[in-house]
Write an enzyme that holds these catalytic residues in place. Structure first.
Site, PDB file in Angstrom:
ATOM      1  CB  THR A  56       4.634  11.667   4.441  1.00 40.73           C
ATOM      2  OG1 THR A  56       4.950  11.806   2.828  1.00 40.73           O
ATOM      3  CG2 THR A  56       5.806  11.302   5.281  1.00 40.73           C
ATOM      4  CB  ALA A  60      -2.253   8.995   8.590  1.00 37.32           C
ATOM      5  CB  VAL A  62       2.320   4.379   6.989  1.00 43.26           C
ATOM      6  CG1 VAL A  62       2.176   2.882   7.512  1.00 43.26           C
ATOM      7  CG2 VAL A  62       0.791   4.733   7.013  1.00 43.26           C
ATOM      8  CE  LYS A  76      -4.094   5.653   7.739  1.00 41.68           C
ATOM      9  NZ  LYS A  76      -4.656   5.114   6.730  1.00 41.68           N
ATOM     10  CG  ASP A 188      -9.857   6.582  -0.903  1.00 41.29           C
ATOM     11  OD1 ASP A 188     -10.119   7.049  -2.233  1.00 41.29           O
ATOM     12  OD2 ASP A 188      -9.099   6.849  -0.499  1.00 41.29           O
ATOM     13  CG  ASP A 205      -6.420   4.680   3.136  1.00 42.45           C
ATOM     14  OD1 ASP A 205      -6.922   5.303   4.171  1.00 42.45           O
ATOM     15  OD2 ASP A 205      -6.129   5.424   2.022  1.00 42.45           O
TER      16      ASP A 205
HETATM   17  N1  LIG Z   1       0.104  -2.608   6.921  1.00 46.95           N
HETATM   18  C1  LIG Z   1       0.717  -1.978   5.828  1.00 46.95           C
HETATM   19  N2  LIG Z   1       1.949  -2.590   5.504  1.00 46.95           N
HETATM   20  C2  LIG Z   1       2.664  -1.752   4.583  1.00 46.95           C
HETATM   21  N3  LIG Z   1       2.453  -0.649   4.091  1.00 46.95           N
HETATM   22  C3  LIG Z   1       1.338  -0.109   4.473  1.00 46.95           C
HETATM   23  C4  LIG Z   1       0.600  -0.856   5.212  1.00 46.95           C
HETATM   24  N4  LIG Z   1      -0.383   0.277   5.827  1.00 46.95           N
HETATM   25  C5  LIG Z   1      -0.357   1.529   4.706  1.00 46.95           C
HETATM   26  N5  LIG Z   1       1.042   1.098   4.077  1.00 46.95           N
HETATM   27  C6  LIG Z   1       1.702   1.863   3.373  1.00 46.95           C
HETATM   28  O1  LIG Z   1       1.273   3.251   3.607  1.00 46.95           O
HETATM   29  C7  LIG Z   1       0.620   4.225   2.690  1.00 46.95           C
HETATM   30  C8  LIG Z   1      -0.452   5.013   3.313  1.00 46.95           C
HETATM   31  O2  LIG Z   1      -1.391   4.131   3.986  1.00 46.95           O
HETATM   32  P1  LIG Z   1      -2.893   4.517   3.761  1.00 46.95           P
HETATM   33  O3  LIG Z   1      -3.447   4.661   2.304  1.00 46.95           O
HETATM   34  O4  LIG Z   1      -3.838   3.848   4.544  1.00 46.95           O
HETATM   35  O5  LIG Z   1      -3.046   5.817   4.400  1.00 46.95           O
HETATM   36  P2  LIG Z   1      -3.471   7.442   3.958  1.00 46.95           P
HETATM   37  O6  LIG Z   1      -3.764   8.295   5.045  1.00 46.95           O
HETATM   38  O7  LIG Z   1      -4.647   7.144   2.861  1.00 46.95           O
HETATM   39  O8  LIG Z   1      -2.598   7.914   3.213  1.00 46.95           O
HETATM   40  P3  LIG Z   1      -2.756   9.102   1.808  1.00 46.95           P
HETATM   41  O9  LIG Z   1      -3.184  10.210   2.225  1.00 46.95           O
HETATM   42  O10 LIG Z   1      -1.263   8.858   0.966  1.00 46.95           O
HETATM   43  O11 LIG Z   1      -3.862   7.997   0.876  1.00 46.95           O
HETATM   44  C9  LIG Z   1      -0.098   3.190   1.708  1.00 46.95           C
HETATM   45  O12 LIG Z   1      -0.157   3.480   0.326  1.00 46.95           O
HETATM   46  C10 LIG Z   1       0.990   2.091   1.769  1.00 46.95           C
HETATM   47  O13 LIG Z   1       2.143   2.294   0.862  1.00 46.95           O
HETATM   48 MG   LIG Z   2      -4.147   5.558   0.971  1.00 49.81          MG
END
Ligand SMILES: Nc1ncnc2c1ncn2[C@@H]1O[C@H](COP(=O)(O)OP(=O)(O)OP(=O)(O)O)[C@@H](O)[C@H]1O
Ligand SMILES: [Mg+2]
Length: 255
Positions: A56, A60, A62, A76, A188, A205
């Site tokens: 969370t 977003a 996931v 996501k 990022d 991300d």
């Molecule tokens: N394709 C994937 N397979 C497995 N885990 C994933 C995948 N994509 C994302 N995650 C998990 O979900 C988390 C959040 O994804 P992401 O970094 O893309 O989103 P975010 O919006 O940046 O969230 P945050 O605000 O926490 O940075 C990642 O740190 C990872 O643990």
């Molecule tokens: Mg992230």
């Protein structure tokens, strides 16, 4: 969507879910339109069943899910009603220079998700190791799931690979391709946005990632290179300045 229809869909989507954290994470993102979007993805087989929450985040959440063929996927879902956004809104709303009609918030978030999907697609085409982007619809992205049935892949922040030489090689080649072949600045990059799976780095991300013609591209590029320098040092490499790291990427991009 009518309220009864919404409630019916939500109860169907939730039917298999027992875990309290997961339920809460779904409730955060499940406004009526998002439910309808997930439902369409289910009708077309991209999602058969939604599973536990993986993360969370700020914008977003996931989730783990499986598609029609029982292949795991990561879903996501960008929040339409983020507190973040509501918070920002306070500042934007009263400012006569900024005129974004309220209904456009949704459109902005859709564009953000679309941009992340496009960035993943372009990166993947240029041999950057990213989760394979499967489909996107409105505020939802479905992509390859990195991990196994029990656990998603750990972040580089939490887990260092065993074979560091090979990991670094792969990471540098991926990033040379990202910045100089796909011509995308991640914007990022950090040990929080790199997953480690089977001792290989997966870059994730990419919602904020931009092409070189963006006015802030160089600023973010240097930020990324400073982060990469730290990552490489942690992995036992003796790069000393971001400029050495940039030279290394350029060498690989040419080679
Ligand atoms: N394709 C994937 N397979 C497995 N885990 C994933 C995948 N994509 C994302 N995650 C998990 O979900 C988390 C959040 O994804 P992401 O970094 O893309 O989103 P975010 O919006 O940046 O969230 P945050 O605000 O926490 O940075 C990642 O740190 C990872 O643990
Ligand atoms: Mg992230």
């Amino acid at each position: 969507m009518k309220l009864e229809k919404y409630q019916e869909l939500v109860s169907r989507l939730f039917s298999g879910i027992r875990d309290a954290d997961t339920k809460k994470a779904y409730q955060e993102v499940f406004d009526a339109d998002t439910v309808a979007t997930i439902y369409k993805l289910m009708e077309s087989g991209y999602i058969k069943e939604l599973g536990n929450v993986i993360s969370t985040g700020k914008e977003a959440n996931v989730f783990y899910a499986v598609d029609e063929t029982d292949t795991p996927v990561a879903v996501k879902i960008y929040r339409i009603n983020t507190t973040e956004f509501r918070h920002l809104w306070k500042y934007i709303e009263g400012d006569p220079r900024v005129r974004i009609p309220k209904r456009n918030r949704r459109t902005i978030i859709y564009q953000w998700a679309r941009r992340e999907f496009k960035n993943l697609e372009t990166a993947h085409k240029h041999n950057v190791r990213v989760p394979f982007p499967i489909v996107h619809r409105k505020n939802v992205i479905v992509m390859e799931y990195i991990g196994n049935e029990n656990n998603p892949a750990p972040l580089l922040k939490e887990y260092l690979p065993e074979d560091r030489e090979n990991f670094v090689e792969d990471l540098l080649n991926s990033l040379a391709n990202l910045y100089y072949s796909a011509e995308i600045v991640h914007a990022d990059l950090s040990e929080y946005n790199i997953l480690v799976w089977e001792d290989l780095p997966y870059i994730i991300d990419m919602g904020q990632s931009m092409t070189w013609d963006h006015p802030l591209a160089y600023e973010f590029f240097y930020r990324d290179m400073n982060q990469l320098l730290k990552i490489l040092q942690k992995l036992g490499k003796d790069y000393k300045t971001p400029h050495e790291v940039i030279a290394e990427l350029r060498r690989r991009a040419k080679g």
